[in-house]
Design an enzyme around this catalytic site. Structure first.
Site, short mmCIF file in Angstrom:
data_model
loop_
_atom_site.label_atom_id
_atom_site.label_comp_id
_atom_site.label_asym_id
_atom_site.label_seq_id
_atom_site.Cartn_x
_atom_site.Cartn_y
_atom_site.Cartn_z
N ARG A 57 0.86 -1.18 0.00
CA ARG A 57 0.00 0.00 0.00
C ARG A 57 0.89 1.23 0.00
NH1 ARG A 57 -3.84 2.55 4.77
NH2 ARG A 57 -4.50 4.35 3.57
N ASN A 69 6.98 5.76 0.45
CA ASN A 69 8.15 4.89 0.59
C ASN A 69 8.41 4.45 2.04
OD1 ASN A 69 8.75 5.01 -2.20
ND2 ASN A 69 9.76 7.00 -1.89
N ARG A 70 7.36 4.45 2.85
CA ARG A 70 7.43 4.02 4.25
C ARG A 70 8.33 4.90 5.11
NH1 ARG A 70 4.08 1.47 1.86
NH2 ARG A 70 3.38 -0.65 2.31
N LEU A 71 8.66 6.09 4.64
CA LEU A 71 9.44 7.02 5.44
C LEU A 71 8.46 7.86 6.27
CD1 LEU A 71 12.49 7.52 5.74
CD2 LEU A 71 12.23 9.52 4.26
N HIS A 72 7.79 7.17 7.18
CA HIS A 72 6.69 7.76 7.93
C HIS A 72 7.17 8.82 8.92
CE1 HIS A 72 4.57 4.46 6.17
NE2 HIS A 72 5.13 3.56 6.96
#
Length: 215
Positions: A12, A193-196
């Site tokens: 996702r 890119n999951r760099l939350h």
């Protein structure tokens, strides 16, 4: 491809705008209020759903969805049967964590703290604000205890409804509220890119300290 492989291949993408330190409120309750209002506007039916995580005296964890019914400077409140598994856990280990997940907003909030039982009057007031059917269900059920058949529960509901046909249903002394007094907040914003973005609020000498966490 195996079912496990199919699951591991699911992805996702997060596309929401970022969360910046300069935009964070000094008071985590005010920050929560902003996010809750956004959640209520976006998905009002699910906005107050929260995962309540507890642990027993031996450290075995348990989690379930409950509904937030009140929050203010004192804490975050919900109502349940004191004899339930969560009630037993909180009697043994009065610490818990709440998790709000607002999928459409790509946000999560974790709130950790100690838990206190609310006065009976608070539970009684809310009990009588609920629909009659919900009152009946709460009054006849010893939550989490084994039952032989659903029909047994339905018969108990019918009997109690008849008993109090033209009267107010008494709030059981075994039913009421809890309040989590927060000591720790974490606000999570999904990013590409999951760099939350993650910010943690921790109380230090009576003041809230804000720190950015790695994703």
């Amino acid at each position: 491809m195996s079912e496990t492989s199919e699951i591991s291949a699911l992805r996702r993408e997060y596309v929401a705008a970022g969360l910046h330190r300069a935009d964070m409120q000094a008071d985590p309750l005010q920050q929560f209020e902003q996010w809750m209002q956004s959640a209520l506007e976006a998905h009002p039916d699910d906005a107050t759903s929260m995962t309540l995580a507890t642990a027993d005296a031996e450290g075995w964890p348990s989690a379930r969805i409950v509904l937030l019914k009140r929050y203010d400077s004192r804490g975050f409140c919900w109502f349940t049967d004191f004899r339930s598994e969560k009630g037993q856990h909180l009697a043994e280990n009065p610490k818990a964590e709440l998790l709000f997940y607002w999928r459409g907003l790509e946000r999560q909030v974790r709130i950790r703290g100690r838990v206190e039982q609310l006065p009976y009057a608070d539970g009684e007031t809310y009990f009588h604000q609920r629909p009659r059917g919900s009152q009946l269900s709460a009054a006849i059920s010893s939550q989490t205890e084994v039952i032989d058949h659903r029909s047994t529960l339905e018969e108990r509901v019918e009997a109690l409804d008849s008993q109090y046909a033209d009267q107010v249903i008494p709030c059981p002394e075994t039913w009421g509220g809890y309040c989590l007094i927060p000591e720790h907040f974490e606000f999570w914003q999904g990013r590409e890119n999951r760099l939350h973005d993650r910010f943690r609020y921790t109380q230090v000498e009576g003041q809230w300290q804000i720190e950015r966490l790695q994703p």
